[in-house]
Design a protein around this motif. Structure first.
Motif, PDB file in Angstrom:
ATOM      1  N   PRO A   1       0.819  -1.221   0.000  1.00 18.53           N
ATOM      2  CA  PRO A   1       0.000   0.000   0.000  1.00 18.53           C
ATOM      3  C   PRO A   1       0.848   1.264   0.000  1.00 18.53           C
ATOM      4  CG  PRO A   1      -0.674  -1.482   1.765  1.00 18.53           C
ATOM      5  CD  PRO A   1       0.540  -2.070   1.156  1.00 18.53           C
ATOM      6  N   MET A   2       1.993   1.204   0.698  1.00 20.00           N
ATOM      7  CA  MET A   2       2.888   2.350   0.754  1.00 20.00           C
ATOM      8  C   MET A   2       3.364   2.733  -0.642  1.00 20.00           C
ATOM      9  SD  MET A   2       3.670   4.087   3.238  1.00 20.00           S
ATOM     10  CE  MET A   2       5.086   5.089   3.091  1.00 20.00           C
ATOM     11  N   SER A  46       0.469   9.303  -5.689  1.00 18.77           N
ATOM     12  CA  SER A  46       0.720  10.726  -5.488  1.00 18.77           C
ATOM     13  C   SER A  46       1.456  11.342  -6.680  1.00 18.77           C
ATOM     14  CB  SER A  46       1.520  10.949  -4.209  1.00 18.77           C
ATOM     15  OG  SER A  46       2.857  10.534  -4.398  1.00 18.77           O
ATOM     16  N   LEU A  47       1.983  10.485  -7.566  1.00 19.44           N
ATOM     17  CA  LEU A  47       2.733  10.997  -8.712  1.00 19.44           C
ATOM     18  C   LEU A  47       1.966  10.826 -10.027  1.00 19.44           C
ATOM     19  CD1 LEU A  47       6.242   9.656  -7.645  1.00 19.44           C
ATOM     20  CD2 LEU A  47       5.389  12.000  -7.463  1.00 19.44           C
ATOM     21  N   TYR A  48       0.683  10.414  -9.914  1.00 19.19           N
ATOM     22  CA  TYR A  48      -0.138  10.268 -11.124  1.00 19.19           C
ATOM     23  C   TYR A  48      -0.492  11.642 -11.682  1.00 19.19           C
ATOM     24  CZ  TYR A  48      -1.068   5.296 -10.147  1.00 19.19           C
ATOM     25  OH  TYR A  48      -0.962   3.964  -9.939  1.00 19.19           O
ATOM     26  N   ASP A  49      -0.857  11.632 -12.939  1.00 18.86           N
ATOM     27  CA  ASP A  49      -1.337  12.847 -13.611  1.00 18.86           C
ATOM     28  C   ASP A  49      -2.576  13.383 -12.883  1.00 18.86           C
ATOM     29  OD1 ASP A  49      -2.280  14.774 -15.231  1.00 18.86           O
ATOM     30  OD2 ASP A  49      -2.591  13.480 -16.992  1.00 18.86           O
ATOM     31  N   PRO A  50      -2.517  14.617 -12.364  1.00 15.26           N
ATOM     32  CA  PRO A  50      -3.626  15.136 -11.572  1.00 15.26           C
ATOM     33  C   PRO A  50      -4.910  15.340 -12.386  1.00 15.26           C
ATOM     34  CG  PRO A  50      -2.003  16.841 -11.982  1.00 15.26           C
ATOM     35  CD  PRO A  50      -1.412  15.566 -12.501  1.00 15.26           C
ATOM     36  N   SER A  51      -4.819  15.331 -13.721  1.00 12.56           N
ATOM     37  CA  SER A  51      -6.029  15.555 -14.505  1.00 12.56           C
ATOM     38  C   SER A  51      -6.816  14.261 -14.710  1.00 12.56           C
ATOM     39  CB  SER A  51      -5.674  16.175 -15.858  1.00 12.56           C
ATOM     40  OG  SER A  51      -4.809  15.300 -16.555  1.00 12.56           O
ATOM     41  N   GLY A  52      -6.292  13.161 -14.207  1.00 11.32           N
ATOM     42  CA  GLY A  52      -6.998  11.899 -14.349  1.00 11.32           C
ATOM     43  C   GLY A  52      -8.257  11.881 -13.483  1.00 11.32           C
ATOM     44  N   ALA A  55      -0.790  12.658  -2.383  1.00  8.09           N
ATOM     45  CA  ALA A  55       0.327  13.564  -2.129  1.00  8.09           C
ATOM     46  C   ALA A  55       0.203  14.186  -0.740  1.00  8.09           C
ATOM     47  CB  ALA A  55       0.377  14.655  -3.189  1.00  8.09           C
ATOM     48  N   LEU A  56      -1.022  14.555  -0.359  1.00  4.55           N
ATOM     49  CA  LEU A  56      -1.233  15.120   0.980  1.00  4.55           C
ATOM     50  C   LEU A  56      -0.926  14.086   2.062  1.00  4.55           C
ATOM     51  CD1 LEU A  56      -4.520  17.109   0.327  1.00  4.55           C
ATOM     52  CD2 LEU A  56      -2.335  18.090   1.066  1.00  4.55           C
ATOM     53  N   SER A  57      -1.361  12.844   1.826  1.00 13.46           N
ATOM     54  CA  SER A  57      -1.124  11.787   2.813  1.00 13.46           C
ATOM     55  C   SER A  57       0.367  11.564   3.022  1.00 13.46           C
ATOM     56  CB  SER A  57      -1.767  10.478   2.367  1.00 13.46           C
ATOM     57  OG  SER A  57      -3.151  10.654   2.229  1.00 13.46           O
ATOM     58  N   VAL A  58       1.092  11.476   1.896  1.00 15.57           N
ATOM     59  CA  VAL A  58       2.532  11.237   2.004  1.00 15.57           C
ATOM     60  C   VAL A  58       3.196  12.405   2.735  1.00 15.57           C
ATOM     61  CG1 VAL A  58       4.681  10.952   0.719  1.00 15.57           C
ATOM     62  CG2 VAL A  58       2.621   9.742  -0.017  1.00 15.57           C
TER      63      VAL A  58
END
Ligand SMILES: Nc1ncnc2c1ncn2[C@@H]1O[C@H](COP(=O)(O)OP(=O)(O)O)[C@@H](O)[C@H]1O
Ligand SMILES: [Mg+2]
Lengths: 304, 381
Positions: free
Chosen positions: A49-50, A57-63, A278-281
């Motif tokens: 899960p980590m 968190s590194l995926y394209d934000p427009s997805g 990204a916020l979680s990390v």
């Protein structure tokens, strides 16, 4: 490694290969074997899960859920996260720091009383500390919503005493959120404190008195330092979960009292997984950093 | 002196306990105790475990409030003074060293609490006194039992108390270390001149160390005096049995002849000085220490009192002496210790002997007391 006390240079030549080296090797492999379930558990439920979280968190934000998510190494997600949500971050840490401090102030005397003064009531008092866990976290927080409601007796008393304005309220304020956090995490403070206070040899406190310490000095110089492991454990167990909490702010607060947990939760709701991740990390890294600094400063390894 | 005298301290005085009583519910742990500990003495409070020694010390230290009675130090009444306001320090039974502080800080603790800023020198002197100079930076857990014991001593002594209370300070040490520490403690006491009140259940320890011993039993002081006094003239059967061993022969007092009492001891007429008797008429216990019993050949004519003939039932050779167990004509078994001087041949079990003793070494005790009191108490444990 040869375990025999004989001449080490001769032993390997004399002994047939299997005899000399196989028992240690077998022992080592069985140790690994014993570690296997734990290791598998960690890989399945922590590591995977980590990695998935960091990847998300590194995926394209427009997805989106409909179009799917593409891995674009979008480091910008982190910049955006801090840029847009700095305020809930700061507020969240501030609320949980205040709640942790309140838990310590309320919990220490309570744990002290249970450990040293409760006598035969000790077990009953411990059960009472744990009793709230018999009902759900959610239900108890909803109960606080009623307690602090605008028509409730708490607000009534506060108004009579002039603590809040006549049209003032407690619900949907930072006060209510901190109160809820304090209430919900108090047992996590009390129990480790109780454990470390309980362990203190009473004769040490007597010895401090014999050596010219007033009760207050004895507390400061002997009881408090010896209970530091409990203070550290208690503050961590309170601060870490409350920093990520969103239930209290959601049920007892409003939009102006949002903590970072609420933001993560709402990003998830709308399917903005990259931002949520990204916020979680970021939250996790910040907490780990704070805890590391705190433990070093508290110097618990110095104790005993 | 290891450190500067605390200026303005009142002159040390005797420690006095006046009708001191402590009850825990129904149970009386210390019963109407009267005791004077002379200033500067090495005083031992000796008794079997559970007799109330620790409770007595705790009342002197202020850790326990007396039910009734008074604790005085010189002119001061300190019965109700808080522990941290008494010029008294304790070496606890289990040392109670602060585990989170170094040896240095443990020793400096009392001075710092009293507001002393400059502690380096007194702490160093104190650590030198107990021979732990190089251990200042260690934690108590890194020390051996004997070293911890010395830290506990230094931590208390550095405050220059008027009275130092030691609660079985050597109890946790092995025999060899205990003997060594007994000598060290005694020499330290001589050096600092503080009043030491040393609690112990080990009669040998009390005898070798103390100027004065108070023997405590079931919450009361049975007898107090110098080790020799207690040993030579015990006043109760408990003291007679708890300090060393005693032969107690049931007897009846016939009357007085000048300074002597004439006693019928199981048919044998014996005499002893009247001032060595606790009772002067009726029934009594005639006490004779084993080494004061003289075993002669049946025909031999020796001075002193005769207890008639007896048969040797057991012989234990212990090097410096031989211990004989003899059965008297009235069926009682007596212990007799004889130095192995080589002047007399060893006797064997079954030999017939003549039992004698000098009246000046005997003592006469109240017949109402239990002849076995203190026999199997844990004096060596
Ligand atoms: N706090 C207490 N409550 C009840 N009984 C006690 C307490 N302290 C000591 N006692 C009892 O008082 C008696 C004397 O105890 P103590 O002074 O510790 O004996 P010693 O030190 O001579 O072995 C013991 O029987 C003990 O059980
Ligand atoms: Mg004791």
């Amino acid at each position: 490694m040869t375990s025999s006390a004989g001449a080490p240079s001769v032993a390997p030549e004399l002994a047939p290969d299997g005899d000399a080296s196989s028992p240690p090797r077998r022992r080592r492999s069985s140790a690994w074997f014993l570690l296997l379930p734990g290791a598998l558990w960690l890989v399945a439920f922590f590591l995977t899960p980590m990695v998935q979280l960091v990847a998300t968190s590194l995926y394209d934000p427009s997805g989106s859920e409909e179009t799917g998510y593409a891995m674009t190494w979008a480091w910008g997600n982190y910049v955006d996260a801090l840029d847009f949500y700095l305020e809930p971050f700061v507020r969240g840490f501030a609320y949980s720091a205040i709640a942790t401090a309140l838990c310590l102030v309320i919990g220490y005397p309570l744990a002290y009383a249970i450990a040293f003064k409760a006598g035969r009531w000790k077990n009953l008092m411990l059960v009472l500390v744990i009793a709230p866990f018999f009902t759900s976290f959610l239900v108890r927080t909803l109960a606080w919503k009623l307690i602090l409601s605008d028509n409730g007796f708490v607000v009534g008393i506060a108004k009579t005493l002039g603590l809040i304005a006549d049209d003032g309220r407690l619900l949907a304020t930072g006060f209510a959120v901190v109160a809820g956090l304090t209430y919900n995490f108090l047992p996590f403070m009390v129990l480790p404190l109780y454990v470390s206070l309980e362990k203190i040899d009473h004769r040490l406190i007597e010895a401090a008195g014999d050596l010219y310490s007033s009760p207050a000095q004895g507390f400061r110089k002997v009881t408090l330092p010896l209970s530091m492991p409990g203070v550290v454990a208690g503050t961590l167990l309170t601060f870490i979960p409350s920093a990520g909490d969103f239930i209290n702010a959601q049920l007892l607060g409003d939009t102006t009292t949002q903590m970072i947990g609420n933001v993560i939760e709402s990003r998830f709701e709308v399917g903005d997984y990259p931002a949520a991740a990204a916020l979680s990390v970021t939250l996790m890294v910040l907490i780990v950093a704070m805890v590391a600094i705190y433990i070093r400063r508290a110097g618990t390894e110095e104790l005993l | 002196m290891p450190a500067d005298p605390v200026s303005g301290a009142p002159p040390p005085g005797d420690l006095q306990l006046l009708s001191l009583t402590k009850r825990f519910g129904e149970f009386t742990a210390v019963d109407d105790l009267d005791l004077v500990v002379p200033a500067g003495s090495f005083f031992a409070l000796l008794g079997p475990s559970g007799c109330g020694k620790t409770t007595t010390l705790r009342m002197v230290a202020g850790l326990e409030v007396p039910t009734t009675g008074e604790v005085r130090l010189g002119e001061q009444d300190i019965t109700w003074a808080k522990p941290y306001k008494r010029p008294v320090n304790t070496v606890f039974q289990s040392y109670a060293l602060f585990p989170h502080l170094t040896v240095y800080e443990n020793v400096a603790f009392g001075l710092r609490r009293q507001g002393r800023k400059e502690v380096t020198e007194p702490v160093r002197d104190m650590l030198r006194l107990v021979e732990l100079e190089s251990f200042g930076a260690r934690k108590p857990a890194q020390l051996s039992g004997g070293q911890q014991q010395r830290v506990a001593l230094a931590r208390a002594l550095i405050n220059q108390p008027q009275v130092l209370l030691l609660d079985e300070p050597l109890g946790a040490l092995d025999l060899k270390l205990r003997r060594q520490m007994q000598i060290e403690l005694k020499s330290i006491q001589g050096e600092v001149g503080t009043t030491f009140v040393h609690v112990t259940h080990d009669q040998e320890e009390a005898m070798t160390m103390a100027d004065t011993i108070a023997v405590m039993h079931r919450g009361v002081i049975e007898q107090m005096g110098s080790p020799a006094e207690l040993y030579e003239s015990p006043r109760t059967t408990f003291v007679a049995n708890f300090l060393g061993q005693s032969n107690l022969v049931p007897c009846a007092i016939n009357g007085r002849d000048g300074g002597d009492l004439v006693i019928d001891a199981q048919g044998a007429l014996v005499r002893m000085p009247a001032e060595r008797a606790q009772v002067h008429q009726g029934k009594a216990w005639l006490g004779v220490r084993p080494e004061k019993i003289i075993l002669g050949s049946p025909g031999e004519d020796l001075p002193g009192n005769s207890l008639g003939e007896a048969r040797i039932v057991d012989v234990s050779f212990v090097g410096v002496s031989t211990q004989y167990l003899v059965r008297t004509s009235w069926g009682q078994e007596l212990m007799a210790f004889e130095q192995n001087t080589g002047a007399r041949p060893l006797m064997r079990a079954g030999d017939q002997v003549h039992v004698r003793f000098a009246g000046a070494h005997a003592f006469l005790l109240d017949h109402d007391q239990d002849a076995r009191a203190g026999v199997d108490e844990d004096s060596a444990a």
